[in-house]
Design an enzyme around this catalytic site. Structure first.
Site, PDB file in Angstrom:
ATOM      1  NE  ARG A 105      -3.656   2.495   0.649  1.00 40.02           N
ATOM      2  CZ  ARG A 105      -4.557   2.931  -0.221  1.00 40.02           C
ATOM      3  NH1 ARG A 105      -4.727   2.295  -1.369  1.00 40.02           N
ATOM      4  NH2 ARG A 105      -5.288   3.980   0.066  1.00 40.02           N
TER       5      ARG A 105
ATOM      6  CD  GLU B 257     -13.299 -24.489  25.474  1.00 41.66           C
ATOM      7  OE1 GLU B 257     -12.794 -25.024  26.470  1.00 41.66           O
ATOM      8  OE2 GLU B 257     -13.946 -25.105  24.619  1.00 41.66           O
TER       9      GLU B 257
HETATM   10  C1  LIG Z   1     -19.430 -18.668  20.148  1.00 45.06           C
HETATM   11  C2  LIG Z   1     -19.551 -19.381  21.439  1.00 45.06           C
HETATM   12  C3  LIG Z   1     -19.545 -20.756  21.471  1.00 45.06           C
HETATM   13  C4  LIG Z   1     -19.715 -21.456  22.672  1.00 45.06           C
HETATM   14  N1  LIG Z   1     -19.746 -22.825  22.664  1.00 45.06           N
HETATM   15  C5  LIG Z   1     -20.037 -23.490  23.825  1.00 45.06           C
HETATM   16  C6  LIG Z   1     -20.205 -24.920  23.822  1.00 45.06           C
HETATM   17  O1  LIG Z   1     -20.021 -25.587  22.778  1.00 45.06           O
HETATM   18  N2  LIG Z   1     -20.576 -25.544  24.958  1.00 45.06           N
HETATM   19  C7  LIG Z   1     -20.767 -24.850  26.119  1.00 45.06           C
HETATM   20  O2  LIG Z   1     -21.117 -25.471  27.114  1.00 45.06           O
HETATM   21  N3  LIG Z   1     -20.598 -23.495  26.177  1.00 45.06           N
HETATM   22  C8  LIG Z   1     -20.253 -22.799  25.042  1.00 45.06           C
HETATM   23  N4  LIG Z   1     -20.098 -21.428  25.069  1.00 45.06           N
HETATM   24  C9  LIG Z   1     -20.392 -20.717  26.318  1.00 45.06           C
HETATM   25  C10 LIG Z   1     -19.158 -20.128  26.992  1.00 45.06           C
HETATM   26  O3  LIG Z   1     -18.390 -21.132  27.560  1.00 45.06           O
HETATM   27  C11 LIG Z   1     -19.661 -19.097  28.015  1.00 45.06           C
HETATM   28  O4  LIG Z   1     -20.142 -18.001  27.260  1.00 45.06           O
HETATM   29  C12 LIG Z   1     -18.588 -18.650  28.973  1.00 45.06           C
HETATM   30  O5  LIG Z   1     -18.298 -19.671  29.888  1.00 45.06           O
HETATM   31  C13 LIG Z   1     -18.973 -17.370  29.736  1.00 45.06           C
HETATM   32  O6  LIG Z   1     -20.238 -17.507  30.288  1.00 45.06           O
HETATM   33  P1  LIG Z   1     -21.314 -16.347  30.116  1.00 45.06           P
HETATM   34  O7  LIG Z   1     -21.383 -16.016  28.666  1.00 45.06           O
HETATM   35  O8  LIG Z   1     -22.551 -16.824  30.761  1.00 45.06           O
HETATM   36  O9  LIG Z   1     -20.727 -15.107  30.848  1.00 45.06           O
HETATM   37  P2  LIG Z   1     -20.791 -14.784  32.420  1.00 45.06           P
HETATM   38  O10 LIG Z   1     -20.281 -15.955  33.168  1.00 45.06           O
HETATM   39  O11 LIG Z   1     -22.124 -14.257  32.739  1.00 45.06           O
HETATM   40  O12 LIG Z   1     -19.730 -13.627  32.495  1.00 45.06           O
HETATM   41  C14 LIG Z   1     -19.996 -12.253  32.183  1.00 45.06           C
HETATM   42  C15 LIG Z   1     -18.789 -11.418  32.586  1.00 45.06           C
HETATM   43  O13 LIG Z   1     -18.577 -11.548  34.001  1.00 45.06           O
HETATM   44  C16 LIG Z   1     -17.271 -11.968  34.271  1.00 45.06           C
HETATM   45  N5  LIG Z   1     -17.237 -12.808  35.454  1.00 45.06           N
HETATM   46  C17 LIG Z   1     -17.982 -13.912  35.732  1.00 45.06           C
HETATM   47  N6  LIG Z   1     -17.617 -14.420  36.928  1.00 45.06           N
HETATM   48  C18 LIG Z   1     -16.647 -13.617  37.424  1.00 45.06           C
HETATM   49  C19 LIG Z   1     -15.866 -13.614  38.609  1.00 45.06           C
HETATM   50  N7  LIG Z   1     -16.005 -14.536  39.554  1.00 45.06           N
HETATM   51  N8  LIG Z   1     -14.961 -12.626  38.764  1.00 45.06           N
HETATM   52  C20 LIG Z   1     -14.765 -11.680  37.824  1.00 45.06           C
HETATM   53  N9  LIG Z   1     -15.469 -11.642  36.671  1.00 45.06           N
HETATM   54  C21 LIG Z   1     -16.389 -12.600  36.470  1.00 45.06           C
HETATM   55  C22 LIG Z   1     -16.877 -12.749  33.025  1.00 45.06           C
HETATM   56  O14 LIG Z   1     -15.467 -12.830  32.919  1.00 45.06           O
HETATM   57  C23 LIG Z   1     -17.498 -11.917  31.941  1.00 45.06           C
HETATM   58  O15 LIG Z   1     -16.664 -10.822  31.658  1.00 45.06           O
HETATM   59  C24 LIG Z   1     -19.878 -20.734  23.877  1.00 45.06           C
HETATM   60  C25 LIG Z   1     -19.828 -19.331  23.834  1.00 45.06           C
HETATM   61  C26 LIG Z   1     -19.677 -18.654  22.644  1.00 45.06           C
HETATM   62  C27 LIG Z   1     -19.651 -17.175  22.647  1.00 45.06           C
END
Ligand SMILES: Cc1cc2nc3c(=O)[nH]c(=O)nc-3n(C[C@H](O)[C@H](O)[C@H](O)COP(=O)(O)OP(=O)(O)OC[C@H]3O[C@@H](n4cnc5c(N)ncnc54)[C@H](O)[C@@H]3O)c2cc1C
Ligand SMILES: Cc1cc2nc3c(=O)[nH]c(=O)nc-3n(C[C@H](O)[C@H](O)[C@H](O)COP(=O)(O)OP(=O)(O)OC[C@H]3O[C@@H](n4cnc5c(N)ncnc54)[C@H](O)[C@@H]3O)c2cc1C
Lengths: 397, 260
Positions: free
Chosen positions: A279, A374
């Site tokens: 570029r 994860e």
């Molecule tokens: C594209 C995609 C694919 C997925 N595939 C799978 C799958 O195949 N099987 C499966 O079982 N799951 C799957 N997941 C789920 C994934 O594992 C969860 O989204 C993840 O564990 C986070 O959970 P939550 O989204 O409920 O967030 P929450 O747990 O509600 O967290 C929200 C925020 O709070 C923070 N938080 C939570 N607890 C604490 C703490 N104690 N201290 C400080 N901060 C905290 C988190 O870090 C985050 O920033 C998938 C998710 C996505 C996005």
């Protein structure tokens, strides 16, 4: 070109000569996956991402023929490779797209691994060979609408009824959910958390895709609804009755992710390096600007460090010396560094950086999922904090 | 059905090669890889053995520094074993010198029914080794195969021509060169990759083959590289502005090149 010491000049794409850390066999395996990604993933993945789909049925048998599905498992049609080899395969797949790597992680580490590790002999013989061949697609149901980082809060229940179990509950964000033939579903019982092998054709099992995702679009993500799903005792995984079951699967999958993130970062860095050389602005390639050079250097350093961390953890795992908190180190740091690299690379590409004509914004958006699933970045920080201090800071109060 | 495939191991075409100004030859100090042209022969051989319901594929290669990387790739695809000829005396071998070595190595493979090569290598590109090997072994030679079928002691080949293909038959054993791109070479599977490291590679010297060092290498070469020149820089292309008749100019240009 050589340097005054006689050592050959570093290759911008392998600055620290990390290739030299791989055996010939590992290089051949890595090159094979790289070629597969170049032939089968890269030409089309921009379109899949745009259309929000992943051709699972078509690719699964191809991935199976290569030996990518459950490749680090021993026996039952699995390739039985080293952990490092599995990591290298994840790295190359994710240099293509996090969706392709997710497919392989879920199949191998989340669906096949629990059967291999906690299943009965009959269960292994029935499911693993077909899953390794990509004839049967699996998914892993742990997360629920109200239970993410805190899986212990799961509500899905399994109740014993004669020789059967009856499952009720909802699982959320399940990769491969609607394309799977079989789901490994984790549920609480009167006697701890158990895993069940649920054929998705079982009455009462429904999967609904989650639409409007802006990340990991070349991957199927679904909600699973289980209403009085009845499975025989022979489909319960006999060897585990606690959260240790699903958590050990996640530990396997995270190991692949910490390699994969290095691959996504590499793809972004290389795209930026190529682009910066071509570029022209203000009459010179943009790589002539000091500001651009700093971006390229910072990206390169992070890609190399992430790759080194991954290889080191791979060698530890192959020696049986890798602790879960060390996997957290790799997952936490490599994914956040990959995100950093992706965002920096995106800026180098200017307006082109926001299109799917280039891989960068696809990786950048994908990595937002990778940093969440994860174990989020925060969760791994807490795991490491606990490993350093001995204090559990997960649930204050 | 036992098939021998000659596979050349060449510098990775993705890495820009360099010429050594003293020997005036390509520098071959890096790792060598399986010439892609030969991956079609390997695939064809594996398919023929499967179709025959038995037998094996043996690789034959001549390469400097005991190089086996390219052989491992072909072994991982499914070949059973390999013969590698590597000897400092081979430096400077021309196509005929190479053919002498390959022919001697092929003679050591017991019960070889068919010998496959590519039509030409990706680096040397003389396209003469296959016929020379056939000549030295006193075997029939068929070139430019796009399809091969074995029927008892006969091989039936569809031989590519400018207009289409000829059907050719000849008795086995025979040397057949395979055109690039006619089959889809399989990816080595991971099981194949892991199995490849324990497959036998018989590494031989010129003396092991019963050849005299004066027949090969610089000593035996009928060619001499007199000088090497930089390729002329590419000239700027011709820009045709489209004023509605550009197609006529393009057609005339292509006609002039005799590509129409
Ligand atoms: C594209 C995609 C694919 C997925 N595939 C799978 C799958 O195949 N099987 C499966 O079982 N799951 C799957 N997941 C789920 C994934 O594992 C969860 O989204 C993840 O564990 C986070 O959970 P939550 O989204 O409920 O967030 P929450 O747990 O509600 O967290 C929200 C925020 O709070 C923070 N938080 C939570 N607890 C604490 C703490 N104690 N201290 C400080 N901060 C905290 C988190 O870090 C985050 O920033 C998938 C998710 C996505 C996005
Ligand atoms: C100056 C010079 C220096 C050389 N130095 C060395 C050296 O140090 N060590 C060394 O081993 N060789 C050396 N060679 C040999 C060289 O690498 C080629 O093998 C040879 O010249 C064949 O020519 P080609 O590639 O044009 O064959 P082509 O006729 O184009 O090849 C057709 C097919 O024949 C088969 N074939 C050709 N060459 C080989 C091979 N080597 N092994 C297996 N199958 C083959 C392949 O199937 C190939 O696709 C040297 C050659 C030259 C000219």
């Amino acid at each position: 070109m050589s340097t005054p010491t006689g050592a050959p000049a570093p290759d911008p794409r392998d600055f620290l000569r990390l290739d030299g850390l791989l055996s010939d066999e590992e290089q051949l395996l890595r090159d094979t996956v790289r070629r597969f990604v170049a032939d089968r993933i890269l030409p089309e993945v921009g379109t899949w991402f745009d259309e929000g789909r992943f051709p699972s049925r078509e690719l699964a048998p191809e991935l199976g023929r290569l030996g990518l599905l459950g490749m680090h498992l021993e026996g039952y049609g699995c390739a039985g490779s080293s952990a490092t080899a599995y990591g290298l395969a994840c790295l190359e797949l994710e240099a293509g797209d996090s969706g392709a790597r997710s497919f392989v992680s879920v199949q191998g580490s989340l669906a096949m691994f629990p059967i291999w590790r906690f299943g009965s002999e009959e269960q292994k013989a029935e499911w693993l060979p077909r899953m390794a061949a990509g004839e049967v697609i699996g998914c892993f149901g742990l997360t629920e609408p109200d239970s993410g980082s805190d899986p212990g809060a799961m509500r899905t229940r399994a109740v014993r009824d004669g020789g059967d179990w009856v499952l009720n509950g909802t699982k959320m964000w399940i990769t491969n959910g609607s394309v799977a033939d079989v789901a490994v579903v984790w549920a609480r019982t009167d006697d701890g958390v158990h895993g069940f092998i649920v054929p998705t054709g079982t009455r009462g099992f429904e999967a609904h895709d989650i639409h409007k995702k802006v990340s990991l679009r070349a991957s199927v993500t679904s909600e699973l609804v289980l209403t009085d799903v009845r499975v025989p005792e022979s489909l319960r995984l006999p060897e585990v009755r606690s959260l240790r079951g699903p958590l050990s699967c996640l530990n396997e999958a995270r190991f692949g992710i910490l390699f994969g993130a290095a691959g996504a970062a590499r793809a972004c860095y290389e795209a930026a390096l190529d682009y910066a050389g071509e570029r022209v602005q203000f009459g010179v390639p943009i790589s002539s600007f000091q500001l651009t050079q700093r971006k390229l250097v910072e990206m390169m350093v992070r890609v190399q460090k992430a790759t080194l961390v991954a290889l080191h953890l791979g060698r530890l795992k192959d020696q049986g010396l890798l602790a879960p908190a060390q996997v957290s180190f790799g997952k936490m740091d490599n994914v956040r560094e990959a995100l950093w690299v992706a965002r920096e690379a995106r800026s180098v590409l200017g307006a082109n950086g926001i299109t799917l004509e280039y891989p960068v914004i696809r990786h950048m958006n994908n990595l937002e999922s990778v940093v969440t699933y994860e174990g989020t970045n925060e969760v791994h920080t807490l795991v490491l904090g606990q490993a350093l201090t001995g204090i559990d800071a997960f649930a204050p109060g | 059905m036992n098939v021998v495939v000659c596979v050349k191991q060449i510098p990775d075409p993705a890495d820009p090669g360099a010429l050594d100004p003293t020997t005036k030859t390509l520098k071959r100090d890096g790792k060598l890889i399986l010439d892609e042209s030969d991956s079609y022969g390997v695939e064809m051989a594996l398919q023929l053995v499967t179709a025959a319901g038995g037998g094996e594929v043996t690789l034959v290669s001549m390469a400097p520094n005991g190089e086996v990387s390219g052989l491992r790739t072909a072994l991982a695809m499914g070949a059973a074993k390999a013969i590698l000829v590597s000897d400092d005396a081979l430096a400077g071998s021309d196509a005929l010198g190479t053919a002498k070595v390959l022919a001697k190595a092929i003679e050591r493979v017991e019960g070889a029914d068919l010998i496959l090569t590519a039509t030409e290598s990706s680096d040397g590109y003389t396209g003469t080794v296959p016929e020379q090997v056939a000549g030295l072994l006193d075997l029939p030679s068929v070139t430019f195969a796009k399809h091969i079928e074995v029927d008892g002691s006969t091989v039936k080949v569809q031989r590519q021509t400018e207009a289409g293909y000829d059907d050719v038959e000849c008795p086995l054993p025979a040397v057949v060169s395979v055109t690039a791109g006619v089959v889809e070479p399989r990816y080595p599977s991971f099981k194949g990759i892991m199995a490849a490291k324990s497959k036998p590679v018989d590494t031989l010297t010129v003396a092991d083959l019963g050849l005299d060092a004066s027949q090969v290498g610089w000593a035996g070469a009928g060619q001499e590289i007199v000088s090497i020149e930089e390729a002329p820089a590419r000239e700027a292309g011709e820009v045709i502005e489209d004023d509605g008749t550009a197609f006529e100019k393009i057609v005339a240009y292509l006609d002039n090149l005799k590509v129409l």
